[in-house]
Design a protein around this motif. Structure first.
Motif, PDB file in Angstrom:
ATOM      1  N   VAL A   1     -23.799  19.750  42.065  1.00 15.94           N
ATOM      2  CA  VAL A   1     -23.833  18.992  40.803  1.00 15.94           C
ATOM      3  C   VAL A   1     -25.238  19.052  40.231  1.00 15.94           C
ATOM      4  O   VAL A   1     -26.231  19.011  40.961  1.00 15.94           O
ATOM      5  CB  VAL A   1     -23.401  17.519  41.050  1.00 15.94           C
TER       6      VAL A   1
ATOM      7  N   ASP B   1     -27.345  16.139  34.220  1.00 19.86           N
ATOM      8  CA  ASP B   1     -26.260  15.482  33.503  1.00 19.86           C
ATOM      9  C   ASP B   1     -25.057  15.174  34.385  1.00 19.86           C
ATOM     10  O   ASP B   1     -24.033  14.702  33.908  1.00 19.86           O
ATOM     11  CB  ASP B   1     -25.807  16.350  32.340  1.00 19.86           C
TER      12      ASP B   1
ATOM     13  N   THR C   1     -22.964  17.184  35.791  1.00 28.82           N
ATOM     14  CA  THR C   1     -21.844  18.100  35.707  1.00 28.82           C
ATOM     15  C   THR C   1     -21.780  18.953  36.973  1.00 28.82           C
ATOM     16  O   THR C   1     -22.775  19.196  37.643  1.00 28.82           O
ATOM     17  CB  THR C   1     -21.985  19.028  34.494  1.00 28.82           C
TER      18      THR C   1
ATOM     19  N   HIS D   1     -12.665  16.873  40.674  1.00 27.40           N
ATOM     20  CA  HIS D   1     -13.537  17.087  39.519  1.00 27.40           C
ATOM     21  C   HIS D   1     -13.266  16.029  38.438  1.00 27.40           C
ATOM     22  O   HIS D   1     -14.177  15.490  37.804  1.00 27.40           O
ATOM     23  CB  HIS D   1     -13.295  18.494  38.958  1.00 27.40           C
ATOM     24  N   ALA D   2     -12.001  15.725  38.243  1.00 26.57           N
ATOM     25  CA  ALA D   2     -11.658  14.717  37.232  1.00 26.57           C
ATOM     26  C   ALA D   2     -12.137  13.330  37.644  1.00 26.57           C
ATOM     27  O   ALA D   2     -12.618  12.543  36.814  1.00 26.57           O
ATOM     28  CB  ALA D   2     -10.140  14.730  37.019  1.00 26.57           C
TER      29      ALA D   2
ATOM     30  N   ARG E   1     -16.245  12.214  37.362  1.00 26.38           N
ATOM     31  CA  ARG E   1     -16.954  11.991  36.113  1.00 26.38           C
ATOM     32  C   ARG E   1     -17.559  10.588  36.063  1.00 26.38           C
ATOM     33  O   ARG E   1     -18.690  10.379  35.608  1.00 26.38           O
ATOM     34  CB  ARG E   1     -16.005  12.182  34.939  1.00 26.38           C
ATOM     35  N   GLU E   2     -16.801   9.592  36.510  1.00 24.36           N
ATOM     36  CA  GLU E   2     -17.319   8.223  36.487  1.00 24.36           C
ATOM     37  C   GLU E   2     -18.530   8.085  37.399  1.00 24.36           C
ATOM     38  O   GLU E   2     -19.537   7.481  37.043  1.00 24.36           O
ATOM     39  CB  GLU E   2     -16.218   7.265  36.921  1.00 24.36           C
ATOM     40  N   GLN E   3     -18.455   8.665  38.591  1.00 26.86           N
ATOM     41  CA  GLN E   3     -19.590   8.603  39.512  1.00 26.86           C
ATOM     42  C   GLN E   3     -20.784   9.354  38.913  1.00 26.86           C
ATOM     43  O   GLN E   3     -21.937   8.926  39.057  1.00 26.86           O
ATOM     44  CB  GLN E   3     -19.207   9.216  40.855  1.00 26.86           C
ATOM     45  N   ALA E   4     -20.485  10.471  38.250  1.00 29.67           N
ATOM     46  CA  ALA E   4     -21.577  11.251  37.660  1.00 29.67           C
ATOM     47  C   ALA E   4     -22.303  10.440  36.600  1.00 29.67           C
ATOM     48  O   ALA E   4     -23.537  10.518  36.468  1.00 29.67           O
ATOM     49  CB  ALA E   4     -21.005  12.539  37.064  1.00 29.67           C
ATOM     50  N   ALA E   5     -21.570   9.654  35.857  1.00 29.80           N
ATOM     51  CA  ALA E   5     -22.208   8.845  34.817  1.00 29.80           C
ATOM     52  C   ALA E   5     -23.150   7.819  35.420  1.00 29.80           C
ATOM     53  O   ALA E   5     -24.242   7.557  34.893  1.00 29.80           O
ATOM     54  CB  ALA E   5     -21.116   8.157  33.994  1.00 29.80           C
TER      55      ALA E   5
ATOM     56  N   THR F   1     -26.388   9.535  36.777  1.00 35.07           N
ATOM     57  CA  THR F   1     -27.315  10.090  35.790  1.00 35.07           C
ATOM     58  C   THR F   1     -27.982   9.023  34.932  1.00 35.07           C
ATOM     59  O   THR F   1     -28.752   9.360  34.025  1.00 35.07           O
ATOM     60  CB  THR F   1     -26.567  11.065  34.863  1.00 35.07           C
TER      61      THR F   1
END
Length: 790
Positions: free
Chosen positions: A539, A543, A545, A765-766, A769-773, A776
């Motif tokens: 990752v 950002d 991703t 992957h879907a 996204r919440e964890q990635a937010a 970051t």
């Protein structure tokens, strides 16, 4: 008893054949010679008979002429002629012809005209013997052989004087069968009177048996020389009956072959009996001789057979000094040479040619007996350390002499009941009976003391050291295979041990067996798709991703269970299957990437680990190009991760392989950076695009200032070289934020995700996204413990 096809049988047949041939040749020569003698004798008999016939005819001519002269002087006879009375003349001729047993009688006048005859010739006719009349006129009387009225006669013509020539008296004697038999009785041969004309006409003969006509037809004219004729039934010869051979009659003399050769046939029969008797006697002698000569040969043959089974067989008691004696001596000498050669071969097969000590084969036999007997003891394997370096420095001949000296020293230090053999280039093995470990260690120390003492070879001193692997039998090995495998494993530990000695550790070879099973089953696992692939995401710090996934191979063995990838990959490298495994992994990745394409992960990159051996595979670039020929994404989404150590094994080959991979467009990354031994100068030459910091520096990054210093410096250095940085082992948010703050590009670790099957990647992957937010979001500066600046 002997067999006809045996030596004695053949010897007997040969001697009998020789005797038979010799007898037949002698008998044939004798019989031929005898036959010729008998043939000559028959010709002589015919020749003699021919002379006898002429002599008889000549004497009878003279006798008859004298007798007829007396007759014509008889007064009564002359008175009868003077009377001219035919009845008186016929009576007188008949009376005198009977008196002289003449077959022909006639009177003729002085001119040769018949006066009277007993053959009914009319008076006045000419005498039918003009030649006889002419001779009588010239000589006063005549005698000759004549043919008249289909008969042959001995005819005589004498004058009748009264006074003056008054008449001629002609009387004849037929050459009939009676006369022929009389001559045959005198000569012993058959006589046939015949005319000289062709074909001859027979008049009288002496043969009692057979048809004279057929005999005469079969007997050819042989002339005055006797020859075989009549279908080889007769010896025949033609005899002249007067001196000038002018007579119209001749005699054919015949001697029957059976009669002539009677003595020969009798002799032949006797000779045949004699030959048969001689052959019988010769057969008995040959049989006795064959048995006598064959007996020692049979003894020698049995002796030769016995030598095939037992070279110590006793030779036959032959005292002869001929060829058989020499053969017996040769066989005995041959058995001694074979025994010597076998002993030599046995010695060479069981002893080391360099040291003369027993070799591995001999030690194996000894150890097999030890295992069978169950007698306890220690198997001691000794290896000379540093022999290779010593040989390369001082020469391999010097190394061989060191081996010889070491072997002799060990042999001298061991009890004579303990075997010692050279089982390898620099290895010796012995067996020390007993269970006393302290005693074993004492004996091992003594062996080392003796063997490691300085060796002086051609004035050059040398020192060796021994490492020892020790097994206790039969507790720690049940077969030779166990012994070899466990000695090898134990010797590996002994070489690197502090005391250079190692006892076998129970269970030590189970790992070896496990490795063998893995190596054996790896190829089958690839064929049956027993290997699985999992993918761990990478990752972006910037950002959050998902940039790529690292492909990791997994294998659950049917018997051994889940295997550590490092274990079976290392074994694949050792067994030469790494190239096949790499190709298998690349094809699986290509197939799984197709699924992600359909799930919308079109920009997802894939990282693949390469082995050091892959970099030495010249087919690797062609393999990558072939597998990813229809890759729907640019090849720069494909990253090959190589370790520092792999790149430094064969720098030139690695550089060529990496350059060709770069030409294909793929990205290259240095994996596990910081754990290798490469220099920065070498790293600078690699055509890589990123560094992957080893997780050992990242796992406790938040709490270890030293790791923070190393990681931050590595990131700065990589950025300075224009390389991206990947941090693996990110397992907490503190480390995440430190790395994000230092500008690291990609993160990989359990904080993000564990390795996932290909089918779960899209779902993860879907959900990520919440964890990635959250990850970051910028944290207050104090929330990040950056101790590297302290």
């Amino acid at each position: 008893m002997f067999r006809p096809t045996g030596f004695r049988g053949r010897l007997l047949v040969a001697m009998l054949a020789l005797a038979l041939v010799t007898s037949l040749v002698i008998a044939a020569a004798f019989m031929v010679s005898t036959f010729r003698d008998e043939e000559n004798r028959a010709r002589e008999r015919l020749q003699v008979a021919s002379g006898v016939i002429r002599e008889i005819l000549a004497r009878r001519n003279q006798l008859l002429v004298n007798t007829l002269n007396v007759l014509v002087d008889d007064f009564g006879f002359r008175s009868a002629i003077a009377s001219g009375d035919q009845a008186t003349l016929s009576s007188a001729l008949d009376n005198h012809s009977q008196r002289f047993r003449a077959d022909l009688a006639m009177l003729a006048d002085r001119d040769g005209n018949v006066i009277n005859s007993l053959q009914a010739l009319a008076p006045g006719k000419r005498v039918p013997f003009p030649a006889l009349l002419d001779e009588a006129n010239r000589r006063g009387a005549a005698a000759s052989l004549v043919i008249w009225d289909e008969q042959a006669f001995q005819a005589l013509m004498v004058p009748v004087q009264a006074p003056g020539l008054k008449a001629w008296l002609v009387m004849g004697y037929s050459l009939d069968n009676r006369f022929a038999r009389e001559i045959s009785e005198l000569t012993g041969v058959d006589v046939v009177f015949e005319s000289r004309e062709s074909p001859p006409r027979a008049f009288g003969h002496s043969m009692v048996q057979g048809d004279p006509a057929s005999i005469m037809a079969a007997v050819r004219d042989s002339g005055e020389q006797a020859s075989m004729s009549g279908d080889h039934r007769y010896f025949s010869q033609t005899a002249r009956l007067n001196a000038d051979d002018s007579a119209p009659v001749r005699a054919r003399l015949l001697l029957d072959r059976q009669t002539a050769l009677a003595n020969y046939y009798r002799l032949a029969w006797n000779l045949t009996l004699l030959v048969a008797v001689c052959l019988g006697v010769a057969g008995l002698l040959a049989l006795a001789l064959a048995r006598a000569l064959g007996k020692p040969v049979l003894h020698l043959a049995r002796y030769a057979d016995d030598l095939g089974d037992d070279l110590t067989a006793v030779p036959p008691p032959l005292t002869v000094r001929d060829e058989l004696g020499r053969l017996a001596q040769a066989l005995f000498a041959m058995s001694r040479r074979i025994r010597h050669r076998e002993h030599r071969i046995h010695h060479d097969a069981s002893h080391d040619s360099l040291t003369g000590l027993p070799n591995r084969l001999a030690l194996d036999r000894h150890l097999r007996r030890q295992l069978e007997s169950g007698r306890p003891g220690y198997l001691l394997s000794l290896s000379i350390v540093g022999l290779k370096e010593l040989s390369e420095t001082l020469g391999y001949d010097f190394g061989d002499r060191v081996i010889i000296a070491t072997g002799l020293r060990l042999r001298g230090a061991l009890d004579h009941r303990c075997p010692l053999g050279r089982t390898g280039g620099n290895e010796f093995m012995t067996f020390l009976p007993g269970r006393d470990r302290e005693r074993l260690e004492a004996e091992l120390a003594q062996l080392r003391q003796v063997a490691e003492e300085t060796i002086l070879i051609s004035g050059t001193p040398a020192s060796v050291s021994l490492c020892a692997a020790i097994l206790h039998l039969p507790d720690q090995a049940a077969s030779l295979d166990d012994i070899r495998r466990r000695v090898s494993l134990t010797m590996d530990r002994a070489r690197y041990g502090e005391t250079r000695s190692a006892f076998y550790a129970v269970g030590g070879d189970e790992l070896h067996l496990r490795e063998l099973a893995i190596i054996r089953d790896l190829h089958t696992a690839m064929e049956n798709n027993q290997l699985t692939m999992v993918y761990q995401p990478k990752v972006r710090f910037q950002d959050g991703t998902v940039a790529a996934v690292e492909a990791l191979v997994r294998w659950t063995h049917p018997q051994l269970g889940p295997l550590n990838p490092e274990e079976f990959i290392a074994l694949a490298e050792r067994s030469g299957q790494i190239h096949t495994l790499t190709e298998h992994i690349l094809r699986r990745i290509r197939r799984d990437a197709g699924q992600w394409q359909e799930a919308g992960l079109r920009e997802l990159g894939i990282a693949v680990n390469l082995s050091a051996l892959d970099l030495n595979n010249p087919r690797l670039p062609d393999l990558v190009d072939g597998v990813f020929a229809d890759w729907p994404r640019p090849l720069n989404t494909l990253t090959f991760e190589i370790t520092e150590s792999a790149a430094m094994v064969d720098t030139q080959a690695a550089m060529r392989a990496l350059a060709r991979l770069r030409e294909l467009g793929v990205r290259l990354s240095v994996d596990d950076f910081g754990t290798g031994y490469s220099s920065l100068a070498q790293m600078r030459q690699l055509p890589v695009q990123e560094l992957k910091i080893d997780k050992s520096f990242v796992l406790r990054l938040d709490a270890t200032p030293q790791d923070q210093l190393i990681v931050r410096s590595t990131i700065d250095m990589a950025h300075g070289l224009g390389l991206g940085v990947v941090a693996e082992g990110v397992e907490n948010e503190a480390s995440w934020h430190l790395l994000r703050h230092w500008g690291c590009e990609l993160a990989q670790g359990y904080l993000i995700s564990r390795p996932l099957p290909a089918s779960e990647l899209a779902g993860w992957h879907a959900a990520f996204r919440e964890q990635a937010a959250q990850l970051t979001q910028d944290r207050p500066r104090r929330a990040v413990t950056d101790r590297s600046q302290s």
